[in-house]
Design a protein around this motif. Structure first.
Motif, PDB file in Angstrom:
ATOM      1  N   GLY A 116      13.279 -21.283  22.232  1.00  0.00           N
ATOM      2  CA  GLY A 116      13.232 -20.151  21.313  1.00  0.00           C
ATOM      3  C   GLY A 116      12.126 -19.177  21.621  1.00  0.00           C
ATOM      4  N   TRP A 117      11.878 -18.310  20.643  1.00  0.00           N
ATOM      5  CA  TRP A 117      10.927 -17.215  20.828  1.00  0.00           C
ATOM      6  C   TRP A 117       9.559 -17.637  20.341  1.00  0.00           C
ATOM      7  CZ3 TRP A 117      12.744 -12.417  22.756  1.00  0.00           C
ATOM      8  CH2 TRP A 117      14.136 -12.323  22.883  1.00  0.00           C
ATOM      9  N   ASN A 118       8.546 -17.354  21.179  1.00  0.00           N
ATOM     10  CA  ASN A 118       7.183 -17.720  20.822  1.00  0.00           C
ATOM     11  C   ASN A 118       6.257 -16.558  21.178  1.00  0.00           C
ATOM     12  OD1 ASN A 118       4.912 -19.177  20.081  1.00  0.00           O
ATOM     13  ND2 ASN A 118       5.534 -21.029  21.196  1.00  0.00           N
ATOM     14  N   THR A 133       6.380 -11.251  21.804  1.00  0.00           N
ATOM     15  CA  THR A 133       7.186 -12.431  21.507  1.00  0.00           C
ATOM     16  C   THR A 133       8.224 -12.585  22.604  1.00  0.00           C
ATOM     17  OG1 THR A 133       6.856 -11.953  19.177  1.00  0.00           O
ATOM     18  CG2 THR A 133       8.504 -13.606  19.709  1.00  0.00           C
ATOM     19  N   TYR A 135      10.963 -15.315  25.130  1.00  0.00           N
ATOM     20  CA  TYR A 135      11.908 -16.428  25.021  1.00  0.00           C
ATOM     21  C   TYR A 135      11.580 -17.569  25.995  1.00  0.00           C
ATOM     22  CZ  TYR A 135      16.132 -19.118  24.468  1.00  0.00           C
ATOM     23  OH  TYR A 135      17.003 -20.142  24.203  1.00  0.00           O
ATOM     24  N   THR A 155       1.326 -21.259  22.241  1.00  0.00           N
ATOM     25  CA  THR A 155       1.123 -22.573  21.642  1.00  0.00           C
ATOM     26  C   THR A 155       2.442 -23.079  21.075  1.00  0.00           C
ATOM     27  OG1 THR A 155      -1.116 -21.913  21.023  1.00  0.00           O
ATOM     28  CG2 THR A 155      -0.226 -23.890  19.973  1.00  0.00           C
TER      29      THR A 155
ATOM     30  N   MET B   1       3.652 -20.743  17.676  1.00  0.00           N
ATOM     31  CA  MET B   1       4.711 -21.292  16.840  1.00  0.00           C
ATOM     32  C   MET B   1       6.036 -20.596  17.140  1.00  0.00           C
ATOM     33  SD  MET B   1       5.076 -21.539  12.673  1.00  0.00           S
ATOM     34  CE  MET B   1       3.804 -20.333  12.511  1.00  0.00           C
ATOM     35  N   LEU B   2       7.092 -21.360  17.283  1.00  0.00           N
ATOM     36  CA  LEU B   2       8.398 -20.758  17.535  1.00  0.00           C
ATOM     37  C   LEU B   2       8.862 -19.990  16.304  1.00  0.00           C
ATOM     38  CD1 LEU B   2      10.288 -23.681  19.318  1.00  0.00           C
ATOM     39  CD2 LEU B   2       9.440 -21.579  20.352  1.00  0.00           C
ATOM     40  N   THR B   3       9.502 -18.863  16.528  1.00  0.00           N
ATOM     41  CA  THR B   3      10.061 -18.119  15.403  1.00  0.00           C
ATOM     42  C   THR B   3      11.392 -18.742  14.992  1.00  0.00           C
ATOM     43  OG1 THR B   3      11.349 -16.610  16.764  1.00  0.00           O
ATOM     44  CG2 THR B   3       9.057 -15.981  16.338  1.00  0.00           C
ATOM     45  N   ARG B   5      15.275 -18.186  14.319  1.00  0.00           N
ATOM     46  CA  ARG B   5      16.164 -17.275  15.047  1.00  0.00           C
ATOM     47  C   ARG B   5      17.387 -16.845  14.238  1.00  0.00           C
ATOM     48  NH1 ARG B   5      17.748 -21.131  19.492  1.00  0.00           N
ATOM     49  NH2 ARG B   5      16.689 -22.638  18.149  1.00  0.00           N
ATOM     50  N   GLU B  46      19.781 -14.104  19.645  1.00  0.00           N
ATOM     51  CA  GLU B  46      20.709 -14.707  20.598  1.00  0.00           C
ATOM     52  C   GLU B  46      22.117 -14.254  20.250  1.00  0.00           C
ATOM     53  OE1 GLU B  46      18.601 -19.064  20.655  1.00  0.00           O
ATOM     54  OE2 GLU B  46      20.686 -18.990  21.269  1.00  0.00           O
ATOM     55  N   PRO B  76      19.323 -14.561  25.138  1.00  0.00           N
ATOM     56  CA  PRO B  76      20.137 -15.721  25.519  1.00  0.00           C
ATOM     57  C   PRO B  76      21.586 -15.627  25.045  1.00  0.00           C
ATOM     58  CG  PRO B  76      18.019 -16.414  24.674  1.00  0.00           C
ATOM     59  CD  PRO B  76      18.127 -14.948  24.386  1.00  0.00           C
ATOM     60  N   GLU B 167      20.132 -29.024  21.404  1.00  0.00           N
ATOM     61  CA  GLU B 167      20.255 -28.218  20.201  1.00  0.00           C
ATOM     62  C   GLU B 167      21.529 -28.646  19.468  1.00  0.00           C
ATOM     63  OE1 GLU B 167      18.588 -23.740  19.988  1.00  0.00           O
ATOM     64  OE2 GLU B 167      20.441 -23.947  21.087  1.00  0.00           O
ATOM     65  N   ARG B 250      10.843 -12.926  14.971  1.00  0.00           N
ATOM     66  CA  ARG B 250      10.580 -11.932  16.014  1.00  0.00           C
ATOM     67  C   ARG B 250      10.894 -10.551  15.462  1.00  0.00           C
ATOM     68  NH1 ARG B 250      13.648  -9.344  20.555  1.00  0.00           N
ATOM     69  NH2 ARG B 250      15.493 -10.184  19.565  1.00  0.00           N
TER      70      ARG B 250
END
Lengths: 197, 253
Positions: A116-118, A133, A135, A155, B1-3, B5, B46, B76, B167, B250
């Motif tokens: 995912g997006w970080n 941000t 991917y 992170t 930290m991952l957002t 989606r 995505e 993606p 996933e 995002r």
């Protein structure tokens, strides 16, 4: 400007090739032979597959590629391609190019792969494009010996890792700029402009 | 930290985007490439193509469509529907897909997930699960929701991940197309059961439903289709609400 994508198998290179081709004057080609791949103005190591298999494909041209990078050939390594710029990986056997000192190890997190997006913190890689941000789709990251080559950090859970490394005209990114929408494509264009000017 | 989606799903058939209600009653809603690019511009994280072609002739158009899309889309792209073999997955990836979702074929032969993960990496293997409420539990269905199986959806999700899925795309058949919100209990049950991202799917009728899927349902991502294609809301409006709710998103504005 000849831009060569070194294809070490398995690859979906469509988006990356198109992202590179958006740069003015870029003639993008795909090359499966590592020796012929270094006969170029810019080398791109894409990010698909596993370290061991890629190192095997790289092996016949490894010394030529190392020498070319040492002489100043501009290079962009993406995801696994960034990892190939380091010495070795716990993912699989074989030697990377060793342009950067350090080893590739598994992300220390509960959720692996990171999908995912970080955020990229404090990106200073290029002067003409700033990353925010991006991917990711990775299970492994590069552990640098010399933190001064890191030009952006990310992170995942509690694991802080090098999002971008740069030394001279060689840049490695752990994320996928070609999947990071317009800012990612702008980064690719900015890279080509800055390393060839 | 991952957002978190927001994923836009385009049901494709014979090279066009269509939308059904409760897996039936199809309508044409547009050109897949143009729609995918529009949603990227609007801020989608995505795009997923779900191929619902009934015939091989229709399916042949899919690979060409994936390649034409991958050459212009810079986020993606996941492709699913009718993926039966490792060779199908390889073909999808070579055509330009980043991930492939596998549904009925994984139920028929769960080893397929492992074979694909070993060959191409877990990051491109999405286990797609269609579940229908059955008393206190949820039963897995295949073949576009038409065939009931003996599998419990939560246990099956866990097995898919053990076998290599990176996933889980979780669709509530009861909610699909109903626009009354995701099945939050189902989503939460699967999120709590697995260590990989879970995509909530089926039932979004508003931006609030998307928010609820991510907060109360706990999903990492939410899949939306009809409410965008019909213009009931926009990617931007949904993301604004998610940001205002304090979720990591995002931002593209």
């Amino acid at each position: 400007m000849r831009v060569t994508l070194f294809d070490y198998g398995a690859g979906n290179l469509h988006s990356l090739a198109k992202a590179l081709a958006t740069a003015e004057g870029a003639e993008v080609r795909v090359e499966e032979d590592p020796l012929r791949a270094v006969d170029t103005d810019v080398l791109v190591l894409p990010g698909v597959g596993a370290f061991g298999a890629a190192a095997t494909r790289l092996a016949p041209g490894r010394e030529a590629m190392r020498a070319a990078l040492a002489r100043g050939l501009p290079c962009l390594g993406i995801c696994l391609g960034m990892q190939l710029l380091f010495e070795s990986s716990e993912e699989g056997p074989g030697d990377g190019l060793g342009y950067f000192s350090g080893r590739v190890t598994r992300l220390r997190a509960r959720r692996v792969p990171q999908m995912g997006w970080n955020r990229v913190e404090a990106d200073t890689t290029l002067t003409s494009a700033r990353l925010e941000t991006v991917y990711y789709a990775n299970s492994f990251v590069c552990r640098v010996e010399d933190a001064s080559v890191v030009t952006g950090w990310s992170t995942h859970e509690d694991d802080r890792f090098a999002a971008v490394v740069r030394r001279g005209r060689v840049v490695g990114v752990q994320f996928h700029p070609e999947k990071s929408s317009a800012p990612g494509v702008a980064f690719v264009r900015g890279f080509l402009r800055e390393v060839t000017s | 930290m991952l957002t978190r989606r927001l994923i836009v799903c385009l049901d494709v058939k014979g090279g066009r985007v269509v939308k059904g209600v409760r897996f039936e009653g199809l309508r044409d809603v547009g050109d897949p490439v143009e729609l995918a690019l529009r949603y990227e511009r609007e801020g989608a994280d995505e795009v997923t193509f779900l191929d619902i072609s009934a015939s091989n002739e229709e399916r042949q158009t899919l690979w060409d469509l994936v390649q034409r899309t991958a050459e212009r889309l810079f986020i993606p792209l996941t492709v699913g529907g009718g993926v039966r073999t490792v060779a199908d997955v390889g073909r999808a990836l070579r055509s330009g897909a980043d991930k492939v979702s596998i549904n009925s074929a994984a139920v028929a032969r769960p080893e397929l997930l492992t074979e694909c993960a070993e060959r191409f990496g877990a990051q491109c293997v999405v286990a797609s699960i269609d579940a229908r409420r059955d008393g206190e539990r949820w039963r897995v269905h295949t073949h576009g929701g038409r065939k009931a199986t003996d599998l419990d959806a939560v246990a099956w999700a866990r097995e898919c991940v053990t076998r290599g899925a990176g996933e889980v795309l979780l669709t509530s058949i009861d909610q699909d197309g109903a626009r009354t919100g995701y099945d939050l209990a189902l989503t939460r049950a699967v999120v709590d059961a697995v260590d990989v991202p879970v995509i909530a799917s089926g039932g979004a009728g508003s931006a609030e439903h998307v928010r609820d899927g991510l907060t109360r349902g706990g999903a990492d991502a939410a899949l939306v289709a009809g409410i965008l294609h019909d213009g009931l809301t926009t990617v931007g409006s949904i993301k604004s609400l998610l940001l205002a709710s304090g979720l990591p998103i995002r931002s593209t504005t």
